[in-house]
Design an enzyme around this catalytic site. Structure first.
Site, PDB file in Angstrom:
ATOM      1  N   ARG A   1      11.895  -3.591   4.023  1.00 46.46           N
ATOM      2  CA  ARG A   1      10.286  -2.448   5.104  1.00 46.46           C
ATOM      3  C   ARG A   1       9.885  -3.713   5.792  1.00 46.46           C
ATOM      4  NH1 ARG A   1       4.334  -1.928   1.807  1.00 46.46           N
ATOM      5  NH2 ARG A   1       4.102  -3.794   2.982  1.00 46.46           N
TER       6      ARG A   1
ATOM      7  N   TYR B   1      -3.459  -4.971   8.151  1.00 44.32           N
ATOM      8  CA  TYR B   1      -3.034  -4.321   6.865  1.00 44.32           C
ATOM      9  C   TYR B   1      -0.961  -3.975   6.556  1.00 44.32           C
ATOM     10  CZ  TYR B   1      -3.875  -2.667   1.908  1.00 44.32           C
ATOM     11  OH  TYR B   1      -2.905  -2.486   0.895  1.00 44.32           O
TER      12      TYR B   1
ATOM     13  N   ASP C   1       5.987   1.226   7.252  1.00 40.30           N
ATOM     14  CA  ASP C   1       5.375   1.631   6.502  1.00 40.30           C
ATOM     15  C   ASP C   1       3.737   1.470   7.008  1.00 40.30           C
ATOM     16  OD1 ASP C   1       2.326   2.206   4.468  1.00 40.30           O
ATOM     17  OD2 ASP C   1       3.185   0.721   2.427  1.00 40.30           O
TER      18      ASP C   1
ATOM     19  N   GLU D   1       6.535   5.622   5.925  1.00 43.33           N
ATOM     20  CA  GLU D   1       6.383   6.183   4.748  1.00 43.33           C
ATOM     21  C   GLU D   1       4.069   6.224   4.888  1.00 43.33           C
ATOM     22  OE1 GLU D   1       6.962   2.065   1.460  1.00 43.33           O
ATOM     23  OE2 GLU D   1       4.062   2.467   1.008  1.00 43.33           O
TER      24      GLU D   1
ATOM     25  N   GLU E   1       1.591   6.895  -2.837  1.00 41.20           N
ATOM     26  CA  GLU E   1       1.787   5.428  -3.419  1.00 41.20           C
ATOM     27  C   GLU E   1      -0.249   5.713  -4.335  1.00 41.20           C
ATOM     28  OE1 GLU E   1       1.955   2.483  -0.693  1.00 41.20           O
ATOM     29  OE2 GLU E   1       0.435   2.308  -1.022  1.00 41.20           O
TER      30      GLU E   1
ATOM     31  N   GLU F   1      10.395  -0.138  -4.766  1.00 43.24           N
ATOM     32  CA  GLU F   1       9.587  -1.292  -4.080  1.00 43.24           C
ATOM     33  C   GLU F   1       9.730  -2.588  -4.524  1.00 43.24           C
ATOM     34  OE1 GLU F   1       5.784  -0.248  -2.973  1.00 43.24           O
ATOM     35  OE2 GLU F   1       5.815  -1.623  -1.629  1.00 43.24           O
TER      36      GLU F   1
ATOM     37  N   TRP G   1      -6.709   2.382   6.356  1.00 44.05           N
ATOM     38  CA  TRP G   1      -6.770   1.289   5.844  1.00 44.05           C
ATOM     39  C   TRP G   1      -5.272   1.234   6.243  1.00 44.05           C
ATOM     40  CZ3 TRP G   1      -3.845   0.948   1.551  1.00 44.05           C
ATOM     41  CH2 TRP G   1      -4.791   1.651   0.720  1.00 44.05           C
TER      42      TRP G   1
HETATM   43  O1  EZ4 Z   1      -1.233  -1.143  -0.252  1.00 46.35           O
HETATM   44  O2  EZ4 Z   1      -0.668  -1.761  -3.449  1.00 46.35           O
HETATM   45  O3  EZ4 Z   1       3.951  -0.215  -0.164  1.00 46.35           O
HETATM   46  N1  EZ4 Z   1       3.246  -0.608  -0.854  1.00 46.35           N
HETATM   47  C1  EZ4 Z   1       1.311  -0.828   0.270  1.00 46.35           C
HETATM   48  C2  EZ4 Z   1       0.427  -1.582  -0.787  1.00 46.35           C
HETATM   49  C3  EZ4 Z   1      -0.291  -1.316  -1.024  1.00 46.35           C
HETATM   50  C4  EZ4 Z   1      -1.240  -1.617  -2.639  1.00 46.35           C
HETATM   51  C5  EZ4 Z   1      -3.009  -1.380  -3.338  1.00 46.35           C
HETATM   52  O4  EZ4 Z   1      -3.626  -1.539  -3.728  1.00 46.35           O
HETATM   53  O5  EZ4 Z   1       1.392  -0.064   0.374  1.00 46.35           O
HETATM   54  O6  EZ4 Z   1       0.538  -2.842  -0.060  1.00 46.35           O
HETATM   55 CO    CO Z   2       2.728   1.483   0.972  1.00 51.01          CO
END
Ligand code: EZ4
Ligand code: CO
Length: 402
Positions: free
Chosen positions: A147, A159, A210, A236, A262, A339, A402
């Site tokens: 990823r 983030y 992601d 994602e 998720e 993952e 986020w």
């Molecule tokens: O943001 O597990 O794909 N994984 C993610 C993670 C989530 C955190 C949230 O608790 O996006 O990093």
């Molecule tokens: Co994710």
């Protein structure tokens, strides 16, 4: 065999975890993960106050009936807190059943459907050059899938981008940190990152990205289309998924595969996404989606619609959850990817386990049950520390996700 004790263990070995340990009258124990990042104490309280009293004296062999009892019996169904609590009980009961049978849990689920569980790692860094180095490092270690997340010029603290030393941990202060987000800068930058990665590593490495729920459907459609030349395995969480029909709009415009889930708690969160074939991978997890029993139900529905699994496996899901996920991953027919973010050493010490990584694959434990435990004495040395996930705002101060 009756349940005689149920302990809710909250500890912070590297980060916060909530673990349920069940004990039977014959001395067999089982563990389940109940960690809900940033809301740990809500699940701990749900378990101790409302679930543990119902478990004492129950037949530990009745996994399905206990699941239905906790789900339907509470009247209030679903939601992350409830479903994480039910997941912990369910996972611990599968652990017990495996130990009683003398078999690893995947054997109870139908046995192996593959030789190993293909995992993906996280390559992220501030600059594209450093991202390429991180990808190269995963390739050297045998990973088949990576990823890729990159810093965005003009934005700080994006983030999902790990810049400091040590294990990545997005939950920080008790009061959430705040960052600034710009969709324009993001959409402008990301395709160039993947162009460089493809150029350097060729067509065979599986690449994922992601979006962390940060776009609207039409913005996600544009991103998916702009990434098509780089043949991603998945994009994602392109948008928040409360509006399942929103994915129709993305689907209409791009062939980039979509993974989501998720934050899903139950099959009802993805029933339309799956049955209308609006996504390609469902990323629900054992801990947040009602345990092994319910997650298998989700994956079975997905299998009917050519949708594969891609379970969440960040470090806020404890080794107990990962151990359980691997038993499902190895056994279901429609496994996609798992993952994998290795835990901090101190986490691994508190949760001794026998799953193992080798050449891009994880292998579930061969021990009876799940093959994972919690060292309660060691766990007691790491008291809970409040920590929450960050929030982001647009440049004008509007609260964004986020
Ligand atoms: O943001 O597990 O794909 N994984 C993610 C993670 C989530 C955190 C949230 O608790 O996006 O990093
Ligand atoms: Co994710």
């Amino acid at each position: 065999m009756r349940i005689v004790d149920a302990r809710v263990i909250v500890s912070c070995p590297g980060r916060n975890f909530v673990t349920l340990k069940l004990v039977t009258d014959e001395g067999v124990t089982g563990v389940g993960d109940a960690t809900l990042n940033g809301r740990e104490l809500a699940v701990a309280s749900y378990l101790s106050e409302h679930v543990v009293p119902l478990l004492i004296g129950r037949d530990a062999a009745r996994i399905e009936d206990t699941w239905q009892y906790l789900y339907k019996g509470a009247y209030w169904r679903r939601g992350p807190v409830t479903m994480s609590a039910i997941a912990a009980v369910d996972t611990a009961l599968w652990d017990i059943k495996g130990k009683v049978a003398g078999l690893p849990v995947y054997q109870l689920l139908g046995g192996r459907s593959r030789e190993g569980v293909t995992v993906y790692g996280h390559a992220s860094a501030d600059t594209v050059d450093s991202v390429l180095e991180r990808v190269a490092d995963f390739v050297r270690r045998g990973y088949k899938a990576v990823r890729v997340q990159s810093g965005i010029p003009g934005l700080s603290d994006v983030y999902g981008v790990h810049t400091g030393p040590g294990v990545y941990e997005p939950a920080s202060a008790a009061v959430p940190a705040e960052t600034v987000w710009s969709t324009e800068r993001y959409l402008d930058h990301v395709p160039g990152v993947f162009a460089r990665v493809r150029q350097e590593f060729g067509p065979h490495l599986k690449l994922l990205h992601d979006v962390h729920h940060r776009l609207t459907p039409i913005e996600a459609a544009r991103l998916g289309r702009s990434l098509e030349p780089y043949a991603l395995t998945w994009m994602e969480d392109p948008v928040p998924a409360e509006l399942q029909e929103g994915f129709r709009l993305i689907r209409r415009h791009t062939t980039t595969p979509i993974a989501v889930g998720e934050v899903f708690n139950s099959v009802w969160d993805c029933q339309q996404l799956v049955s209308e074939q609006l996504v390609d991978y469902v990323r629900a997890t054992v801990v947040h989606a009602g345990g092994i029993t319910h997650l298998r139900r989700i994956f079975d529905l997905a299998a009917l619609y050519h949708v594969r699994s891609g379970s969440h496996g960040a470090t806020d899901l404890s080794p107990v959850c990962l151990a359980a996920a691997l038993h499902l991953d190895i056994s279901i027919p429609n496994f996609g990817l798992q993952e994998y973010m290795p835990h901090a050493d101190v986490t691994d010490e508190v949760f001794p386990h026998t799953y193992r990584f080798e050449g891009g694959y994880l292998h579930p434990s061969e021990e009876p049950g799940l093959g994972v435990d919690i060292d309660e004495e060691l766990a007691a040395r790491y008291p809970y520390k409040p920590a929450a996930l960050p929030v982001s705002r647009l440049e004008d101060g509007t609260l964004h996700s986020w």
